[in-house]
Design an enzyme around this catalytic site. Structure first.
Site, mmCIF file in Angstrom:
data_model
loop_
_atom_site.group_PDB
_atom_site.id
_atom_site.type_symbol
_atom_site.label_atom_id
_atom_site.label_comp_id
_atom_site.label_asym_id
_atom_site.label_seq_id
_atom_site.Cartn_x
_atom_site.Cartn_y
_atom_site.Cartn_z
ATOM 1 N N ASP A 41 13.436 -12.299 -1.151
ATOM 2 C CA ASP A 41 12.541 -13.446 -1.186
ATOM 3 C C ASP A 41 12.334 -13.880 -2.636
ATOM 4 O OD1 ASP A 41 12.212 -13.413 1.555
ATOM 5 O OD2 ASP A 41 10.416 -12.160 1.490
ATOM 6 N N TYR A 69 12.360 0.209 -1.840
ATOM 7 C CA TYR A 69 11.520 -0.785 -2.500
ATOM 8 C C TYR A 69 10.290 -0.130 -3.109
ATOM 9 C CZ TYR A 69 14.044 -4.143 0.492
ATOM 10 O OH TYR A 69 15.007 -4.886 1.138
ATOM 11 N N ASP A 83 2.808 -12.444 2.953
ATOM 12 C CA ASP A 83 2.854 -12.115 1.533
ATOM 13 C C ASP A 83 1.960 -13.088 0.765
ATOM 14 O OD1 ASP A 83 4.296 -14.492 1.211
ATOM 15 O OD2 ASP A 83 6.235 -13.490 1.107
ATOM 16 N N ARG A 180 7.168 -6.895 4.191
ATOM 17 C CA ARG A 180 5.906 -7.625 4.346
ATOM 18 C C ARG A 180 5.352 -7.480 5.761
ATOM 19 N NH1 ARG A 180 7.860 -13.417 5.257
ATOM 20 N NH2 ARG A 180 10.114 -13.285 4.954
#
Length: 317
Positions: A41, A69, A83, A180
């Site tokens: 993203d 992550y 998010d 997310r």
């Protein structure tokens, strides 16, 4: 100047789309043949794997690798995109009663093999149209839950900020997982809502962001060195390898089978979920010549190795 071939590890900067990075690399390397092994993203930073030239054909063996992550989850508010880029949903919730024990209890429910409903604002297609496009057009989008694997979900720090609870976490998950959505589901389970405020991808399978390079945006300069990893080195990081003779390398260039005499090396050791292609992916091996260049990706077929992917002589590296 010969066309470039290889794999490029990029450390994506924030507020840039993955497609912007691909377009920029095309310009910098002077080739249209650039692809990716999974996007990030715009808000997110970290590792993007790009295939250059014949490297684009290797990407199919990289897209299904597990990813790790570093994330920051904010508890106390939900958003339309799960998010920080989205609009708030409702008003902030009181997070005063959230204990570490309750957080860890709910995190346990999100680990392992789970069914995850992807974020509404996602690239998943619904009747031929991206879910995010339908959502932005005002449509009610309902996505089906999908199986994903969360092999690591650990909180590394907790902070109180303006009435919210911010959690730093490390997540290792299968391809197709929405981090997310994990933030959303944790907040929902705790009854306060949640969304993601930061995300950085640190690894994809054996590839790490420590080995990646930044790609300057347009206007930030064109004099930059983009080090391409050889196809043999890259394939050997994810597949067992088989050393082939010069004669076998020539046969493979013509698409011919070679005898299945010597055994390949053991498969590289790194955590991975089941590959997208099922068990067949586990049978593939990378055929390397004496210089370690990739000649082909092979599949066993009786007493022979059959080429599943052949790299032209001029592109071997």
């Amino acid at each position: 100047m010969s066309a470039p071939h290889g794999i490029l590890l990029v450390d994506k900067a924030p507020d840039r789309t993955s497609h912007d990075v691909v377009a920029r690399v095309r310009w910098l390397l002077g080739t249209k043949k650039v692809g990716h092994a999974g996007t990030l993203d715009p808000m997110a930073t970290g590792l993007l794997i790009l295939g250059i030239g014949q490297g684009t054909r290797l990407l199919t063996h990289l897209v299904g690798l597990d990813k790790t992550y570093e994330a920051t989850i904010r508890l106390g508010l939900s958003t339309t995109t799960d998010d920080r880029e989205g609009e708030p949903i409702g008003t902030p919730s009181d997070t005063g009663g959230i204990t570490d024990a309750s957080i860890h209890q709910q995190l346990e429910q999100l680990r392992g093999d789970i069914q995850q409903v992807p974020s509404t604002v996602s690239a998943i297609k619904v009747d031929g149209k991206r879910a995010y496009a339908r959502a932005r057009a005002g449509e009610q989008v309902e996505l089906a839950a999908r199986p994903v694997r969360i092999s690591q979900l650990d909180v590394t720090a907790r902070r109180e900020s303006d009435g919210y609870v911010d959690l730093d976490a490390v997540v290792t998950c299968s391809s197709g997982t929405y981090v997310r959505a994990l933030a959303r589901d944790l907040g929902a389970a705790l009854g306060v809502g949640g969304h993601l405020t930061a995300l950085r991808r640190t690894s994809i399978g054996p590839f790490t962001v420590d080995d990646a390079v930044p790609v300057p945006a347009r206007g930030e300069g064109d004099d930059v060195h983009l080090p391409l990893r050889g196809l043999g080195r890259s394939a050997g990081a994810v597949l067992p390898t088989l050393s082939v003779s010069a004669e076998e390398a020539r046969d493979l260039a013509d698409g011919r089978r070679i005898p299945r005499a010597a055994a390949p090396s053991a498969a590289p050791a790194f955590p991975r979920s089941a590959p997208r292609g099922g068990g067949e992916e586990l049978d593939l091996v990378a055929a390397l010549d004496a210089d370690g260049a990739l000649c082909a990706v092979l599949r066993p077929d009786g007493s022979s190795w059959r080429p599943a992917l052949v790299i032209p002589l001029e592109a071997r590296c």
